[in-house]
Design a protein around this motif. Sequence first.
Motif, short mmCIF file in Angstrom:
data_model
loop_
_atom_site.label_atom_id
_atom_site.label_comp_id
_atom_site.label_asym_id
_atom_site.label_seq_id
_atom_site.Cartn_x
_atom_site.Cartn_y
_atom_site.Cartn_z
N LYS A 51 -3.76 6.89 -2.91
CA LYS A 51 -4.02 5.86 -1.95
C LYS A 51 -2.69 4.78 -2.32
O LYS A 51 -2.15 4.25 -3.34
N ASN A 53 0.62 1.86 -0.50
CA ASN A 53 1.07 1.12 0.41
C ASN A 53 2.89 1.42 0.41
O ASN A 53 3.16 1.54 -0.58
N SER A 68 3.09 0.82 5.86
CA SER A 68 1.41 0.35 5.86
C SER A 68 1.46 -1.13 5.57
O SER A 68 0.59 -1.70 5.81
N THR A 74 -3.83 0.12 3.45
CA THR A 74 -3.16 1.31 2.64
C THR A 74 -3.41 2.74 3.51
O THR A 74 -4.14 2.84 4.29
N VAL A 133 -1.30 2.60 -5.13
CA VAL A 133 -2.68 1.53 -5.41
C VAL A 133 -3.83 2.32 -6.19
O VAL A 133 -4.40 1.79 -7.05
#
Length: 279
Positions: A51, A53, A68, A74, A133
């Motif tokens: 996950k 960005n 993103s 995300t 993330v």
Amino acid sequence: MVTNLDQIKVSGADGKAPTIEGAWPLAIAKTQSKVLKQGSGETVGKDATVKVNYHGVNGRTGKVFDSSFQRGSTADFPLSQVVPGFAKGLVGKHAGDRVLIMMPGSDAYDPQGGRPEAGIMKGDSLVFVVDVVGVPLTKAKGAAVTPASGLPTVKEVQGAPVVTIGNAKKPSGLVVQPLIKGDGHKITAKDAIDVKYRTYAWSTKELIEDGFSGPALSGSMNSVIPGWKKGLEGQTVGSRVMLIVPPADAYPNGTTNPPVKKGETLVYVIDILSAQKES
């Protein structure tokens, strides 16, 4: 030709879209990566789903071609499904890292002839700043918990939990029963979560919703049913939790998706794969 990623300057606050500066046009011969900020979370494996960005800049033009951060959400994807340079740059990194990656066209879009619709020509090197993330688990991972007596039983069959309600007595209120206790982040009411789950109807004792057969499902703790809000807050990532949810905390008037009749008590088995505070 870039030989050292120190030739690229990255600025901006953690968790926000970065500014990427360089003496454009720039190219690189081999994918390189550099950790700009270290995290302490789970390690990214070569077969991981991540996950992230990210903010992507074309090394030829210096222009952003995808972000993103700018979309405000995300992205989740298996590393096996992204361009090779992106995967090479993230393997071995950790949840919480901010990573600078630069890759040649051969590790980007050259095999597809570039991506003209995004302004990427064959031969263009790409620069990414990626915030890792989270690294969602693929299934519950932790210590087994012995459930209280008198509850439906849960047995794993071919990698997924199967609930047998049998002669268990239907409770009048919410029941929260951890089955596996993970050692990850403790969920709060302000988190976004990734889960796999199955739903059973108490009246028919049948599976009515299978969220284990495909990829993990992402959502906000703010938007789940009350039974999930009450039952999952305080649980930890890696846990498998059985929730027995009375109609008042689920769908008091029933719903068509999933197919729940009015007044139905539901049994959920939920694997909590990741959780992070919503931005």
